[in-house]
Enzyme design. Sequence first.
Site, mmCIF file in Angstrom:
data_model
loop_
_atom_site.group_PDB
_atom_site.id
_atom_site.type_symbol
_atom_site.label_atom_id
_atom_site.label_comp_id
_atom_site.label_asym_id
_atom_site.label_seq_id
_atom_site.Cartn_x
_atom_site.Cartn_y
_atom_site.Cartn_z
ATOM 1 N N TYR A 93 83.442 19.916 58.162
ATOM 2 C CA TYR A 93 84.192 20.716 57.706
ATOM 3 C C TYR A 93 83.411 22.190 57.947
ATOM 4 O O TYR A 93 82.500 22.387 58.294
ATOM 5 C CB TYR A 93 84.404 20.946 56.215
ATOM 6 N N LYS A 153 77.465 19.888 59.005
ATOM 7 C CA LYS A 153 78.172 20.228 58.001
ATOM 8 C C LYS A 153 79.082 19.297 57.644
ATOM 9 O O LYS A 153 80.430 19.266 57.628
ATOM 10 C CB LYS A 153 78.940 21.481 58.371
ATOM 11 N N GLU A 163 67.169 24.892 50.474
ATOM 12 C CA GLU A 163 68.347 25.835 50.529
ATOM 13 C C GLU A 163 69.100 25.789 49.226
ATOM 14 O O GLU A 163 68.713 24.978 48.342
ATOM 15 C CB GLU A 163 69.248 25.684 51.741
ATOM 16 N N LEU A 200 71.155 23.658 56.406
ATOM 17 C CA LEU A 200 72.684 24.071 57.387
ATOM 18 C C LEU A 200 71.931 25.348 58.121
ATOM 19 O O LEU A 200 71.489 26.383 57.324
ATOM 20 C CB LEU A 200 73.408 24.169 56.399
HETATM 21 N N1 PDD Z 1 78.789 26.405 52.163
HETATM 22 N N2 PDD Z 1 73.649 25.689 53.159
HETATM 23 C C1 PDD Z 1 74.618 24.993 52.678
HETATM 24 C C2 PDD Z 1 74.168 23.318 52.150
HETATM 25 C C3 PDD Z 1 76.177 25.119 52.628
HETATM 26 O O1 PDD Z 1 76.834 24.254 52.221
HETATM 27 C C4 PDD Z 1 76.610 26.263 53.103
HETATM 28 C C5 PDD Z 1 77.957 26.757 53.128
HETATM 29 C C6 PDD Z 1 75.449 27.239 53.623
HETATM 30 C C7 PDD Z 1 75.962 28.720 54.274
HETATM 31 O O2 PDD Z 1 76.591 28.451 55.490
HETATM 32 P P1 PDD Z 1 77.427 29.750 55.695
HETATM 33 O O3 PDD Z 1 76.722 30.822 55.859
HETATM 34 O O4 PDD Z 1 77.727 29.327 57.213
HETATM 35 O O5 PDD Z 1 78.762 29.684 54.936
HETATM 36 C C8 PDD Z 1 74.164 26.767 53.544
HETATM 37 C C9 PDD Z 1 80.294 26.678 52.039
HETATM 38 C C10 PDD Z 1 80.628 27.991 52.074
HETATM 39 C C11 PDD Z 1 80.929 25.783 51.202
HETATM 40 O O6 PDD Z 1 80.465 24.478 51.186
HETATM 41 O O7 PDD Z 1 81.798 26.124 50.632
#
Ligand code: PDD
Length: 287
Positions: A33, A151, A183, A207
């Site tokens: 996703y 992801k 993270e 991620l």
């Molecule tokens: N989550 N690390 C994890 C485990 C994440 O699920 C996310 C993003 C990030 C940050 O990635 P980005 O900057 O590309 O959004 C880091 C999204 C926002 C979610 O699951 O809703």
Amino acid sequence: MSRIVYVNGQYVPEDQAMVSIFDRGFLMADGVYEVTTVLGGKLIDFHGHAARLTRSLGELEMAPPLNAENLLQIHRELVSRNGLDEGLIYLQVTRGAPGDRDFSFPDPAKTPSSLVMFTQSLPYLIDNPAAKRGLKVISIDDIRWGRRDIKTVQLLYPSMGKMMAKKAGCDDAWLVEDGLVTEGTSNNAHIVKDGVIITRHLSSDILHGITRAAVLRFARSAQMKVEERAFTLEEAKAADEAFITSASAFVLPVVEIDGAPVGTGTPGPVAAKLREIYLDESLKTAI
Ligand code: PDD
């Protein structure tokens, strides 16, 4: 008014959207996703999200349902049909519905991947009270699988982490492996010590956040020092500042870890400046 969502080539009201019970996303969490932010009706860093989607699909040998240009068009159509000003677009691709349950991957020629997209209206992304208040986090063991760079929709443990945080009266959890912070449950984790931004280097342990990449780029252009390396939970607790980044949070300060204040226990100047630069720059390049 009911939302209009996108399901495999069609725009339909949300209560009429359907996917098969044999969809591998449903049965096996066999899907990936992306979450792209919408501000002022425009998409933030769409191309970064599209590139990461392509990478996630490639790593799992899953056929891309559409190219980036077509995906962009659907994102825009959903923004327009739902009159979305501030919020998110959720996109999910799964390995489709082979018509039965089987561990082996289906033949992609016979079972096309499935694509679902929907909007979420969130009017307080920019004016997020957490930017002034700061977040409280707990630390928990990182027991996720070893390919966190992909992801995937396997979000049970991150959901459990959020619940553990909630039960502890906190906002979120930071995941720790071998004493090192990987993270947040749904965001990248960063600390600041003596003016240096310290953030875990990219690998399959985390991620590769699109917001993380943009924030580090802006920080470097603003002559701020960045060190990409793993840091311990103890270092985080002794840091001057801590913050998270994600598409929906942008940059948010962390003011408490496991009940102990970080720095002064109030949002710090580095996180505030990075949030401001990130929002300014992202709005300029939104499409
Ligand atoms: N989550 N690390 C994890 C485990 C994440 O699920 C996310 C993003 C990030 C940050 O990635 P980005 O900057 O590309 O959004 C880091 C999204 C926002 C979610 O699951 O809703």
